[in-house]
Enzyme design. Structure first.
Site, PDB file in Angstrom:
ATOM      1  N   GLU A  96       1.573  -3.541   5.852  1.00 35.11           N
ATOM      2  CA  GLU A  96       0.712  -3.161   4.727  1.00 35.11           C
ATOM      3  C   GLU A  96       1.112  -3.883   3.453  1.00 35.11           C
ATOM      4  O   GLU A  96       0.709  -3.495   2.346  1.00 35.11           O
ATOM      5  CB  GLU A  96       0.782  -1.645   4.516  1.00 35.11           C
ATOM      6  N   ILE A 112       0.861  -1.188   0.000  1.00 35.18           N
ATOM      7  CA  ILE A 112       0.000   0.000   0.000  1.00 35.18           C
ATOM      8  C   ILE A 112       0.894   1.235   0.000  1.00 35.18           C
ATOM      9  O   ILE A 112       1.779   1.381   0.855  1.00 35.18           O
ATOM     10  CB  ILE A 112      -0.940   0.007   1.220  1.00 35.18           C
TER      11      ILE A 112
END
Length: 450
Positions: free
Chosen positions: A361, A318
């Site tokens: 992430e 991300i």
């Protein structure tokens, strides 16, 4: 053989009551003795001596309390003293045999004879019929066994070689067949088609005949449909029994309900599977965790190597997620990670494809059998799907929405090559996507050919 009855003393007169009954003693078929009111024995016949396993000499002068005891433990002497008043005494007593030490039961009858000034007591002892008492004891024992049988919570039964039930407890009759024990005893299962199908009765009969042929003990597990319609798992434990000549007369059996045990085992298996699943699932996203990914990578690497088929590994990160967490908070960050995980999983349609949370992430995808063209198409779909979520990200360097960067590598594993090689290619490709400005897809094999 006992010695003949002797006069109680050498000075006895011809009209002595003991001597006057001496002839009667010899011909009387019933054990008989004469004693004083204080219980001292002065004469007895041979049948009495034989019964008590003592000689006539030994019995002469012995106290009756040494020979006879009442069943209820009460002394007889007071009752003999009452016999002198014209009463007749009839009691069941226990006789003590001298040699064997065993006791037998007998009926005692006492009657006073002689003058009122010096009465004597004649007592006869009639052993109670052994068959009568044996039958009574047998009846008592059978009643005890029957009552004890019914206290057993497990179904239990016994039957002859023809399959006719000779006995069973209520647990068997009521729980298994739904009838009373009285309705079953004297019948075989073939006589009860309304309670048990004939084909099932035949199966049980065949089991029994096998046991009769082999003898000994038989144990097996099977399902039984009980009277309430529920099928339960039972352990059968059966054994043959013999008659008095040693020949097999029938079998007895006990049924142990294993349903709870089976249910517990099934629950344990389910729990273990659930624990296994949870150990390989990321709790936040509910997709595969890092451990699951590592195991799957090794498994697919070996398989694709044996089949000479390509394996694609995709690394996804991300973009600017630290900025997202700092600005929107960690709870919003967790929601963001869950949304991205669902978007990734939605793009995988094949059973062997795997999406996992690699850490923080970062996500990883395994696509066995996918070549570089298919992998590139899937990567673009994933990037577009995440961008299409339109998750607000005002601290992103690529606009106002959240995006991801993707790096992937596809290759056919070679012998001697490790899976870490594929992982290294995909990781370097991800780094290149970030270097190029993020929100893009990079193929590792193009940049770092092997």
């Amino acid at each position: 053989m006992s010695t003949p009855v002797q006069p109680p003393c050498s000075g006895s007169e011809p009209n002595d009551p003991a001597l006057s009954y001496q002839t009667l003693f010899q011909v009387c078929p019933v054990p008989m003795l004469v004693h004083r009111t204080d219980g001292t024995t002065i004469a007895c016949n041979e049948r009495c001596a034989d019964l008590l396993q003592r000689s006539v000499t030994e019995l002469t002068g012995i106290q009756m309390d040494e020979l006879v005891a009442t069943i209820d433990g009460q002394p007889l002497l007071p009752e003999w003293q009452q016999v002198c008043d014209g009463k007749r005494l009839v009691r069941e007593v226990s006789l003590r045999k001298h040699t064997s030490g065993m006791q037998i039961e007998a009926e005692l009858q006492s009657q006073a004879i002689g003058s009122e000034a010096s009465p004597l007591i004649v007592t006869t002892l009639q052993p109670l019929g052994r068959s009568q008492h044996a039958e009574q004891r047998l009846e008592d024992n059978l009643r005890f066994v029957h009552d004890f049988f019914d206290t057993i919570p497990c179904p239990a039964f016994y039957k002859n070689q023809e399959g006719i039930y000779l006995g069973c407890n209520n647990a068997f009759a009521q729980q298994i067949l739904g009838i009373s024990a009285a309705e079953l005893i004297g019948h075989s299962l073939f006589d009860l088609p309304e309670y048990i199908p004939p084909e099932l009765a035949q199966i049980y009969y065949d089991h029994d005949q096998k046991l009769f042929a082999q003898g000994g003990h038989q144990i097996y597990e099977t399902k039984v449909q009980c009277a309430d319609g529920v099928k339960r798992d039972f352990l059968f434990s059966k054994s043959t029994f013999a008659d008095r000549h040693g020949a097999v007369a029938g079998l007895c059996g006990v049924m142990i309900d294993l349903t709870q045990k089976a249910e517990a085992e099934a629950a344990l298996i389910t729990a273990n599977r659930e624990l296994q699943r949870l150990s390989q699932i990321d709790p936040l996203t509910e997709i595969a965790n890092r451990r699951n990914f590592d195991l799957a990578l090794d498994e697919h690497w070996q398989r694709q190597q044996q089949q000479a088929q390509p394996l694609t590994l995709m690394m996804i990160d991300i973009d600017f997620f630290k900025n997202y967490n700092d600005h929107y908070g960690h709870q919003a960050g967790d929601r963001c990670i869950r949304q991205v995980a669902r978007a990734l999983a939605s793009q995988l349609v094949r059973q062997d494809d795997l999406v996992a949370r690699y850490g923080g992430e970062e996500f990883a995808l395994l696509l066995p059998g996918a070549d570089r063209e298919k992998a590139l198409a899937i990567a673009e779909r994933i990037r577009t799907a995440v961008e299409g979520l339109r998750i607000e990200h005002r601290r992103s360097g690529n606009g106002a929405s959240l995006t991801v960067s993707i790096g992937f590598a596809s290759l056919i594993p070679r012998r001697g090559q490790q899976a870490t090689a594929l992982l290294g290619l995909a990781d370097k490709a991800l780094y290149e996507s970030k270097r190029q400005g993020r929100n893009c897809v990079t193929e590792g094999s193009d940049l770092f050919p092997i």
